[in-house]
Design a protein around this motif. Structure first.
Motif, PDB file in Angstrom:
ATOM      1  N   GLN A  64       6.168  -0.413   1.607  1.00 43.68           N
ATOM      2  CA  GLN A  64       5.732  -1.701   2.161  1.00 43.68           C
ATOM      3  C   GLN A  64       5.378  -1.553   3.645  1.00 43.68           C
ATOM      4  O   GLN A  64       4.352  -2.062   4.101  1.00 43.68           O
ATOM      5  N   GLY A  81       4.117  -7.540  -0.562  1.00 41.29           N
ATOM      6  CA  GLY A  81       5.032  -7.864  -1.654  1.00 41.29           C
ATOM      7  C   GLY A  81       4.285  -8.305  -2.902  1.00 41.29           C
ATOM      8  O   GLY A  81       4.564  -7.856  -4.017  1.00 41.29           O
ATOM      9  N   THR A  82       3.290  -9.160  -2.700  1.00 41.87           N
ATOM     10  CA  THR A  82       2.511  -9.668  -3.833  1.00 41.87           C
ATOM     11  C   THR A  82       1.738  -8.537  -4.508  1.00 41.87           C
ATOM     12  O   THR A  82       1.683  -8.441  -5.742  1.00 41.87           O
ATOM     13  N   PHE A  92      -1.969  -5.096   5.460  1.00 42.90           N
ATOM     14  CA  PHE A  92      -1.204  -6.084   4.697  1.00 42.90           C
ATOM     15  C   PHE A  92      -0.215  -6.827   5.598  1.00 42.90           C
ATOM     16  O   PHE A  92       0.356  -6.248   6.535  1.00 42.90           O
ATOM     17  N   SER A  93       0.030  -8.086   5.267  1.00 40.27           N
ATOM     18  CA  SER A  93       1.199  -8.791   5.794  1.00 40.27           C
ATOM     19  C   SER A  93       2.387  -8.469   4.884  1.00 40.27           C
ATOM     20  O   SER A  93       2.224  -7.905   3.803  1.00 40.27           O
ATOM     21  N   GLU A  94       3.571  -8.842   5.327  1.00 39.34           N
ATOM     22  CA  GLU A  94       4.770  -8.632   4.524  1.00 39.34           C
ATOM     23  C   GLU A  94       4.606  -9.265   3.133  1.00 39.34           C
ATOM     24  O   GLU A  94       4.833  -8.631   2.106  1.00 39.34           O
ATOM     25  N   ARG A  95       4.183 -10.525   3.108  1.00 38.52           N
ATOM     26  CA  ARG A  95       4.011 -11.218   1.828  1.00 38.52           C
ATOM     27  C   ARG A  95       2.836 -10.658   1.031  1.00 38.52           C
ATOM     28  O   ARG A  95       2.878 -10.591  -0.197  1.00 38.52           O
ATOM     29  N   GLY A  96       1.797 -10.245   1.731  1.00 39.93           N
ATOM     30  CA  GLY A  96       0.657  -9.639   1.049  1.00 39.93           C
ATOM     31  C   GLY A  96       1.078  -8.351   0.349  1.00 39.93           C
ATOM     32  O   GLY A  96       0.740  -8.105  -0.816  1.00 39.93           O
TER      33      GLY A  96
END
Lengths: 326, 326, 326, 326
Positions: free
Chosen positions: B278, B293-294, B287-291
Motif C-alpha cells: 500500500q 485500499g479499494t 494512490f491515496s490511502e483509500r484508493g
C-alpha cells in the motif's frame, strides 16, 4: 490418459442416477444466515441434475436492487441431494456464475487483520465508506469513479465467483454464513469461478447445499473485506460419490487439484490444506507418504483466499500436468 | 508508457555512475553463516556494475561436490556497493541463476509447521531421509528415482532460484542465514528467478550484499523444508537509488510489483507485505490511502514463499497491467 | 468502601425481583451438545432465584456412573431467566461446585497444540490412554495409582470447577459445547470455582443458561486435554443487570476483576480480554483510556485458561486492592 | 527432603570452585545493545563468585539521571564465567534488585499487539506520552500524579525485577537486547525478582552474562510496552553446572520450577515452555513421558511474561509442593 480422468469415470459411475438428469429452475424467495440442517430443503435434486438459480448480494439485495434479506451473506438453498448420506462426498460443477445487475459494492479500507497495527494506528481517514462499482458485461470490466478515491477512476476485468458454497455442518451446528470451514461456507476464494468442480463432505442426509455471496471480482485475500458484491445468475449440476470421506473442501479445475483449508490462525488453514492434499495424493494418485512429501516440497502451490472472515482460508494445490504418469 | 518505466528512468538516472560499468568475475572462497556488517567486503562494486559469480549449496557443498563451508546457507559475498548509505535502496537485477552441477538434494518429509499436529502424530515413517535429484539442463528437468519413494520416479521442470538475497541488517545485528527479514535473507521465494529485480534497503555503508542457497526448483511454501538444493552460476548487476527508504524487500518483474514480508506468525508476514505494498502504491503510483485500499481489495495477489524458516515469508503483489493509467 | 461494592448495590437494586427469591431443585434428564436458543428451557427462574442442580461429566456419565448422554460436554439447562433481554447482563453466583461421585478421568498425553511439533514427532508412546483418578473428599485430594505412569502414584488437592458456563449465542448460531466464546461456553478456566460471580451477555430472551463439564481439578491451560472429569453437585443463584452490554464474559472474585477472552490464535484471546478489561475500567471505575493503559501496564495479570479447545481462552485481570480509591 | 534440594547439592557440588568465592564490585561504564560473543568480557568471575553491580534504564539513563548509552535496554556486562563451556548451564542467583534512583518512566498506551485492532482503530488519543513515576522505597510504592491521566493519581507497590538476563547466543548471532530467546535476554518476566535462581544455557566459552532493563514494577504481559523503567543496584552470584544442556531458560524459586519459552506467535512460546518443562520433569524428577503429561495436565501453571517484544515470552511452571515424593 491422466489419472484424474480415470478417477472421475469410476467414481461417478457408481453414482449415476437411474433416471435421466433433470434441470430445475429455482428462484429463491427465502434466504438463510446460517449453515444448518435445521433449515427446510428449498428443492430436492437427484445426482446429475442441473439447477438454474440466482443468488442475492452479501447485504441481502437482489437483482432488482431490492433488499430482500438480512446480511451478511444470505444463502440460496438448501438443495437436498437425494441419496446423499454422511460419509459421502458431493461434487458441484458450476457452469455459470454471472452478475445479473449493473452494480456492485466494495469496502475501501484494508481490513483490520490484513495490515500492521501500526498502519491502523497511523491511518488518517478511518471512515469505512462503501464504494459503488459499475458492471459492464459487454466490455468485461467493473469500474468505479469517485471523488473519494485517488486515482478517481479504477477499472478491472470481471472475474465472477461465489464467496459461499457450503453444506450443513456436522453435529447439528448452526454456523454463520460469514464463516468458512470443513463444510465449505464463506471461503471467499477468488478462483471459484464458472468451470470449477467443488467437492464437499456430506454431514447430514441430503447434504443440504447452500450458495451465495457472489463477487463480480475479488482480489486474493479479500483484503478490503469484500469483493465486488453483487447478485448472480448461477447454474450448476451436482453429483454424488458414495462412501468418500474428505476432510476439507476440494476443487478440481482443468489444470489443478485444489484443497481449501480454513482456520484461524492463518498457518493452521495452511496446515489443514497441506495435510489434506497429501492425503488426496496418497489415496487417489498412488503416492506414499514420503513420495507425496517429496513431490509437494517441489510442486505445491499456495493461495490465500481470505484473511478477513472469522476463519481464514488457504488454498494448497498441485498442477495436474506435474503428477507422475501411472 | 507504463508508470513503472518512468519511475525507473528517473530513479536510476540519479544513480548513474560517472565511470562506465564494469564486469567483475568473482569466485568465492570464503562463505558466511550470518548477515552482518562485521564481515569484510569480498568485492567492491560501483552502481551499474555487473558481477559474475557462484554460490554453493545450502549444506556448503560446491560445484565440484566438495564440502567447503558449514551449513545452513553459507553465503557468497558480501559485495560492497560504493556510495550506498543507510536510507538508500539497492536494486539487484539477476541475469543468470543456473545450476552448475548435476545433482541437487531435497527433504522428503513435510515440515513440522506445514502440516497438522495430528498428521505428525500419525506419521508411520519419521526418518528424515535426504533425497538426491538429478539435474538435466538439456531437457530442462530435475528427476529422481528412489526405492524410498512411491511412485519411485518423479520428474519436474527446472525453475532455478536463489533462496537467499540479503544485505547487512540494521543496528549491528548478526542474523543467521536461515532467517528472512526486512534485510532480505532466506526468503525462499520460488519465483526469485533470473530476470527479476530485487530491491533492498541499505542499513550499513556499502549495503553489503550476500547471496546463496540456490534451488534448481522449489515448490511454494518450501513445505518439505528444502528446495532442490544445489550450487549455482549467478550473474547480476546492482544499482543504487539514493534516499529511498523501503520497509521490506521489493521485487519487480515484467508483469508485477511485488513485496516480500517476513515474520512469524504467518499472518504478520502478510500484514507487513500488504502494508508495504500500500505504501508503495501511495508513494510511487499516485494512490491515496483509500484508493490503494479499494484497488488492492480487488487486485491484490498473494503467494506463500516459505513456512519452514525461523520467520515465514508472504508475498503481496499487483499486476502492473491493472494499475490505472496516469 | 471499595468501588465495586457500590457498583453491585446500584446495579442489582434495579434488578431486585418483586417476589422473594425461590430455590429450585432441578435434576436434569436431558442434556445438550450445542449452545443454542433452539433448545426448550429446562427451568424458568426469576432474578435472585437459587438453583440446586447437577451436571454430568464431559463424556456423558452421571453421578451413578451411568452413561446418559453423548459427549463432549453435555450441558445441564438451559435455564430461562425471566426478564432477561438482549443487551442485558446476567450474573451467576456459584455457591457450590462439588464432585458427587468417587472417580474422575483424565488424559495422559500433552495435547497437540500444547507442545512443540518436534515433541510430538519424538514421542515414543502415542496411545491416548484415559486415566482413572479417585476423589477423596474427606482428605480433599484426588489420587491415581497406575502402572502406566512413572511415578506410579500422583496425588493432588481438589479444586472443583466448571469447564462450561454459557448462554445461547447471538444470531441463531448453534455452537458446539467444546467451544468457548463471547457467550461463555467451554472456557475451561481452572479458577471458576465455588464463590465466584460469572457475568455473561444476554443474546436471546431469557438468556438460556447452560452449565456442565465439571472438573475435580484442572491445571492451567488444560494441557492434557482434560481436567479431572467428573459429575458435580452445583448450586448457583442468578441475577440480572438490565441494559448492560458486555463484550466478553467477566468474573468477579473477592480479590479480582476478571475478563475471559476466547479466540484462536492465543494472542487474539489475550487481545479480546485486554481490550474488554480496559473498557470495564473506563466504564465502571473512573479511568480514562490513557489512565487505564498506564494502570494496566503495571497492574494487569494474565492466566491461560485453555489451549486445547477449538478456541483458546486467556484471562486478563486486575487486583481490586490496587484500584485507585475514588 | 524435597527432590530439588538433593538436585542442587549434587549438581553444584561438581562445580564447587577450588578457591573460595570472591565478591566483585563492578561499576559499568560501557553498555551493549546486542547479545553477542563479539563483545569483550567486562569482568571475569569464578563459579561461586558474587558480583555487586548496577544497571542503567532501558533508555540508557543512569542512577544520576545522566544519559550514558543508547536504548533500548543497554546491558551491563558481559561477565565471563571461568570454566563455562558450550553444553554447560549457568545458575545466576539474584540477591538484590533494587532501584537506585527516585524516578521511573512508563508508557501510557496499551501496546499494538496487546489489544484488538478495533481498539486501536477506535482510539481517540494516539499520542504515546511517556509517564514519570516516583519511587518511594521507604513506603515500598511507586506513584504518579499527572493531569494526563484519569484518575490523576496512581499508586502501586514496588516489585523490582530485571527485564533482561541473557548470555551470548549460539552460532555467532548478535541479537538485539529487545529480544528474548533460548539464550534468555529481554524476557520481561515480572517475577524475576531478588531471590530467584535463573538457569541459562552456555553457548560460548565463559557464557558471557549480560543484565539490564530494570523495572521498579511491571504488570504481567508488559502490555503498556514498558515496566517502570529505572536504574538498579544488583547483586548476584553465579554457579556452573557442567554438561547440563537445557533448551530454554529456567528459574527456581522457593515454591516453583519455572521455564520461560520465547517465540512469536504466543502459542509457540507456550509450546516451548511446556515441552521444556516436561523434559525437566523427566530428566530430574523421575517422571516418564506419560507421567509428566498426566501430572502437568492437572498441575501446570502459566504466566504471560510479555506480548510486546519482538518475541513473546510465556512461563510454564509447577509448584514444587505438588511434585510426588521420591
Amino acid at each position: 490418459m491422466r489419472p484424474f480422468t480415470a478417477f472421475w469415470i469410476l467414481a461417478l459411475a457408481a453414482a449415476l442416477p437411474a433416471a435421466s438428469p433433470e434441470t430445475h429452475r429455482f428462484i429463491p424467495e427465502r434466504f438463510y444466515n446460517t449453515y444448518s440442517a435445521a433449515h427446510p430443503p428449498a428443492l430436492r435434486v437427484k445426482p446429475g441434475d442441473r439447477v438454474v438459480t440466482k443468488t442475492i448480494d452479501a447485504a441481502g439485495v437482489d437483482w432488482d436492487g431490492k433488499p430482500v434479506a438480512n446480511g451478511p451473506n444470505p444463502q440460496t438453498g438448501p438443495f437436498y441431494l437425494e441419496g446423499a448420506e454422511p460419509g459421502d462426498m458431493i461434487v458441484v460443477t458450476f457452469d455459470k456464475i454471472e452478475p445479473n445487475r449493473a452494480t456492485a459494492y466494495s469496502g475501501s479500507l484494508l481490513a483490520p487483520y490484513a495490515v500492521d497495527p501500526a498502519t491502523i494506528n497511523a491511518r488518517v481517514d478511518r471512515e469505512p465508506k462503501r464504494m459503488i462499482w459499475n458492471i459492464d458485461k459487454a466490455r468485461g470490466i467493473a469500474w468505479i469513479e469517485s471523488p473519494d478515491l485517488k486515482p478517481s477512476r479504477l477499472e478491472l476485468p470481471l472475474r465472477p465467483m461465489l464467496g459461499c458454497v457450503g453444506v450443513a455442518p456436522a453435529r447439528k451446528e448452526a454456523i454463520l454464513t460469514s464463516v468458512p470451514g470443513a463444510f465449505g461456507g464463506n471461503m471467499d476464494y477468488a478462483w471459484l469461478n464458472a468451470g470449477v468442480k467443488v467437492m464437499l463432505p456430506v454431514n447430514e442426509p441430503g447434504a443440504l447445499l447452500f450458495i451465495g455471496d457472489g463477487h463480480a471480482r475479488q482480489g486474493e485475500g479479500e483484503v478490503a473485506g469484500t469483493g465486488l458484491e453483487t447478485s448472480m445468475d448461477v447454474e450448476f449440476s451436482v453429483d454424488l460419490v458414495k462412501k468418500k470421506a474428505i476432510g476439507w473442501p476440494r476443487m478440481e479445475t482443468e489444470t489443478h487439484l485444489i484443497v481449501l483449508g480454513s482456520a484461524r490462525p492463518l498457518l493452521e488453514a495452511l496446515q489443514h490444506a497441506t495435510s489434506e492434499l497429501q492425503q488426496w495424493l496418497i489415496a487417489d494418485y498412488g503416492f506414499s507418504e514420503r513420495g507425496a512429501g517429496t513431490f509437494m516440497g517441489q510442486a505445491a502451490e499456495y493461495e490465500i483466499a481470505n484473511v478477513v472472515d472469522p476463519s481464514f482460508t488457504v488454498v494448497a494445490k498441485v498442477r495436474k500436468a506435474l503428477l507422475p504418469r501411472r
